[in-house]
Write a protein that holds these residues in place. Structure first.
Motif, mmCIF file in Angstrom:
data_model
loop_
_atom_site.group_PDB
_atom_site.id
_atom_site.type_symbol
_atom_site.label_atom_id
_atom_site.label_comp_id
_atom_site.label_asym_id
_atom_site.label_seq_id
_atom_site.Cartn_x
_atom_site.Cartn_y
_atom_site.Cartn_z
ATOM 1 N N VAL A 92 -17.928 47.285 -2.614
ATOM 2 C CA VAL A 92 -18.285 46.959 -4.000
ATOM 3 C C VAL A 92 -17.375 45.850 -4.542
ATOM 4 C CG1 VAL A 92 -18.442 47.869 -6.345
ATOM 5 C CG2 VAL A 92 -19.214 49.255 -4.422
ATOM 6 N N CYS B 162 -19.571 42.701 -5.109
ATOM 7 C CA CYS B 162 -20.048 42.797 -6.496
ATOM 8 C C CYS B 162 -19.044 42.243 -7.498
ATOM 9 C CB CYS B 162 -20.359 44.258 -6.856
ATOM 10 S SG CYS B 162 -21.646 45.017 -5.847
ATOM 11 N N CYS C 224 -27.271 48.249 1.786
ATOM 12 C CA CYS C 224 -27.208 48.914 0.479
ATOM 13 C C CYS C 224 -27.490 50.412 0.597
ATOM 14 C CB CYS C 224 -28.184 48.253 -0.501
ATOM 15 S SG CYS C 224 -27.702 46.570 -0.951
ATOM 16 N N SER D 149 -21.189 48.113 -9.683
ATOM 17 C CA SER D 149 -22.297 47.670 -8.818
ATOM 18 C C SER D 149 -23.529 47.274 -9.624
ATOM 19 C CB SER D 149 -22.656 48.772 -7.819
ATOM 20 O OG SER D 149 -23.153 49.896 -8.508
ATOM 21 N N PRO E 167 -23.894 42.747 -10.949
ATOM 22 C CA PRO E 167 -24.597 41.590 -10.358
ATOM 23 C C PRO E 167 -26.113 41.643 -10.520
ATOM 24 C CG PRO E 167 -22.980 42.496 -8.842
ATOM 25 C CD PRO E 167 -23.126 43.480 -9.949
ATOM 26 N N TYR E 168 -26.678 42.859 -10.610
ATOM 27 C CA TYR E 168 -28.135 42.952 -10.778
ATOM 28 C C TYR E 168 -28.533 42.774 -12.243
ATOM 29 C CZ TYR E 168 -32.916 44.481 -10.100
ATOM 30 O OH TYR E 168 -34.287 44.527 -10.055
ATOM 31 N N LEU F 40 -24.704 34.777 -10.698
ATOM 32 C CA LEU F 40 -24.152 35.209 -9.410
ATOM 33 C C LEU F 40 -24.110 34.043 -8.422
ATOM 34 C CD1 LEU F 40 -23.140 37.573 -7.672
ATOM 35 C CD2 LEU F 40 -25.506 37.997 -7.013
ATOM 36 N N GLY G 100 -24.459 41.959 -2.881
ATOM 37 C CA GLY G 100 -23.964 42.296 -4.207
ATOM 38 C C GLY G 100 -25.083 42.454 -5.221
ATOM 39 N N ARG G 101 -26.087 41.605 -5.100
ATOM 40 C CA ARG G 101 -27.163 41.584 -6.089
ATOM 41 C C ARG G 101 -27.999 42.874 -6.085
ATOM 42 N NH1 ARG G 101 -29.173 39.232 -10.724
ATOM 43 N NH2 ARG G 101 -31.389 38.790 -10.612
#
Length: 589
Positions: A44, A48, A391, A417, A420-421, A428, A460-461
């Motif tokens: 992470v 991330c 993931c 976490s 990034p999303y 990013l 990360g995304r």
């Protein structure tokens, strides 16, 4: 679930002095759990958190004087100022469209006795499955001169006019349609939390359906509406596909496309400037996410009650009118654009009407034979598979440590976490460029300009997409099972393998399919990170359309949509086969 004898045996076992010492002193099990937590934390932090820290370090590293100089230059740049204004304008207006569409559909489907609700829900959530750049291309084909609509009697495309979707109105409407499912999902969740007793009491007091909806339900659903609107706003300001295909030709520049154009035009020399713009975009997104979090907490407090599930209103003889309106809207927003895309992919050329005599599969043959397109299919498949597998492998132990073991660090990692999303993908991208522009310390290997910078960005995304279903699966675990296994002497790895994995693996696998679907079609992150040899499908579609080959772009898009829908169907079948709880997949009713 252990029997009473097993539980008593476990209790008698724990009362023995040796057993108590094993449970209270740090042992092999604690070391295994600590090692597991360390590995998850490393993942992470590396994929991330570190890129985002590098981005913010870049903003402040220049020092106050140079930072102010960059900010002053941006303020003096009228194109940058206009991009900020356009971003906020398009974000707010498209959010309004999303709320009207998403909330209206959620109320119509969730509150009434409409038929075929499963299919209606799937169509309402269809924009979630179709990437923004493909949706934009499909709408351009639907309204453009080659559309089958202009072959209908009495309709004729105005000669010499440009596509009306280019520019602000097109961007706003299409982003509104694209993000309406987020409002739909939050309002639907709010409706499910309403107790039926409330509605019965209102009906007993003489409230008619319209008054009940606007006078009682909508005020109660206000937090859900606000949370959905905040999510739609954050998604809109970070959208790249729609502003790229509709905004750039229409000279309506948003921050995402402005950053893309600056980096493409001036290269690394403007990294400080685009880092500041990316941080500004992240700030806008953080405000939206804070509103969403506050609304979510308020909604949970006001709506979470026991009681029977809300029963739908019977519409009686007038049901067909609402059904006709809902089906017409969903066919217009979810089906017709895809048919236009298919129509364009089999047209001889731009502007040539498709008939049985003129239809051709030549564009499909061309894109399949094209080395760049074939390489993009391979790259996207590899990236999506790598992201999905990694993931899933990380999300199961992280969910276990956060939910079952209640480790404070693990719970903090679940929040990290999400970042990034939740943040715009282009933020990013800038962060990864800053972090990996120079060769890695000690290894002297540069990821920038290679396939692997896309891979680390995807890891990360998309971790958050796999983590939520895994947490949902772990929450189903009876804590007594894990406690009994611990008392019986099972160490960390064995408890994870024998107790947690059988329950968490199916939801995590469903989450892995969501990751694959999102990564397979990704464009926002890839647009700034791809290089020759590491093209992805999103990049190829954008490039084909940008160079004027819209028929080939449509053919690639149709193939991509077929793969996406096939994965969605497989995920649905998998969830039903494993009898997972409702809600693991967003389009489940």
């Amino acid at each position: 679930m252990p029997s009473r004898d097993e539980e008593e045996g476990a209790r008698s076992h724990v009362t023995r002095p040796g057993a108590l010492r094993r449970l209270t002193r740090p042992g092999a099990g604690d070391r295994q759990e600590g090692l597991l937590l360390g590995l998850v934390a490393a993942f992470v932090l590396l994929f991330c958190l570190l890129p985002l820290l590098r981005l913010f370090a870049e903003v402040f590293a220049a020092g106050p004087a140079e930072g102010l100089e960059i900010a002053r230059d941006l303020l003096d740049n009228r194109f940058a100022r206009q991009a900020v204004i356009n971003t906020l304008e398009a974000g707010l207006l498209s959010t309004l469209v999303s709320v009207l569409l998403g909330a209206g559909l959620a109320l119509a489907i969730g509150l009434t006795d409409l038929r075929a609700k499963a299919l209606l829900t799937f169509l309402a959530l269809m924009p979630l499955l179709i990437p923004a750049q493909i949706a934009a291309l499909a709408w351009l084909e639907l309204i453009g001169p080659s559309s089958f609509l202009w072959q209908l009697p009495g309709l004729d495309y105005p000669a010499g006019s440009r596509n009306p979707l280019y520019g602000r109105e097109g961007v706003v409407i299409l982003m509104g349609v694209e993000h309406a499912p987020m409002v739909f999902l939050t309002v639907r969740a709010g409706l499910r939390a309403l107790p039926d007793e409330l509605i019965e009491a209102a009906r007993a007091a003489g409230a008619r359906p319209l008054r009940l909806t606007f006078g009682i339900l909508l005020p109660l659903l206000r937090p859900a509406l606000l949370a959905g609107a905040a999510l739609a706003f954050v998604s809109a300001i970070g959208n790249f596909g729609v502003p790229a295909l509709l905004g750039i030709p229409g000279r309506y520049t948003m921050l995402t496309t402005f950053i893309y154009q600056r980096l493409n035009g001036f290269g690394p020399s403007v990294l400080g400037e685009v880092a500041l713009l990316a941080a500004l975009l992240a700030l806008f997104a953080a405000v939206g996410l804070a509103v969403q979090a506050a609304a979510g907490r308020r909604g949970k407090l006001s709506l979470e009650r026991g009681g029977r599930v809300l029963q739908p209103f019977p519409l009686g003889a007038g049901r067909w009118r609402l059904e006709a309106a809902v089906w017409s809207l969903l066919i217009l927003t979810g089906v017709l654009p895809l048919l236009a895309l298919l129509n364009s992919s089999i047209a001889q050329a731009l502007g040539v009407a498709v008939t049985l005599e003129t239809a051709t599969l030549r564009h499909y043959a061309d894109v399949i034979a094209n080395q760049v397109t074939a390489r993009a299919f391979v790259n996207s498949t590899l990236l999506a598979a790598l992201a999905a597998l990694s993931c899933v492998l990380v999300s199961i132990p992280l969910a276990y440590l956060a939910v079952v073991r209640r480790r404070a660090l693990a719970r903090l990692l679940t929040l990290v976490s999400d970042a990034p999303y939740a943040l715009p993908g282009i933020v990013l991208s800038i962060a990864c460029i800053l972090l990996y522009l120079r060769p890695l310390p000690l290894l002297e290997i540069s990821l920038y300009g290679s396939f692997w910078i896309l891979a680390v960005a995807y890891l990360g995304r998309f971790l958050a997409l796999a983590l939520r279903p895994a947490i949902s699966g772990v929450e189903q675990l009876d804590p007594r099972l894990e406690e009994a296994a611990q008392i019986a002497g099972a160490r960390g790895w064995r408890r994870l393998r024998d107790i947690v994995l059988p329950l968490a693996a199916p939801p995590a696998a469903a989450g892995g399919m969501l990751v694959f679907m999102a990564a397979f079609n990704e464009l926002t992150v890839s647009a700034l990170l791809w290089s020759a040899g590491s093209e992805t499908l999103g990049v190829v579609i954008f490039a084909l359309y940008d160079e004027g080959n819209s028929n080939a772009a449509a053919a690639v898009s149709v193939l991509t949509v077929i793969v996406t829908l096939a994965i969605a169907a497989a995920a649905t079948a998998f969830v039903r086969w494993t009898k997972m709880p409702r809600g693991v997949l967003p389009w489940q009713t």
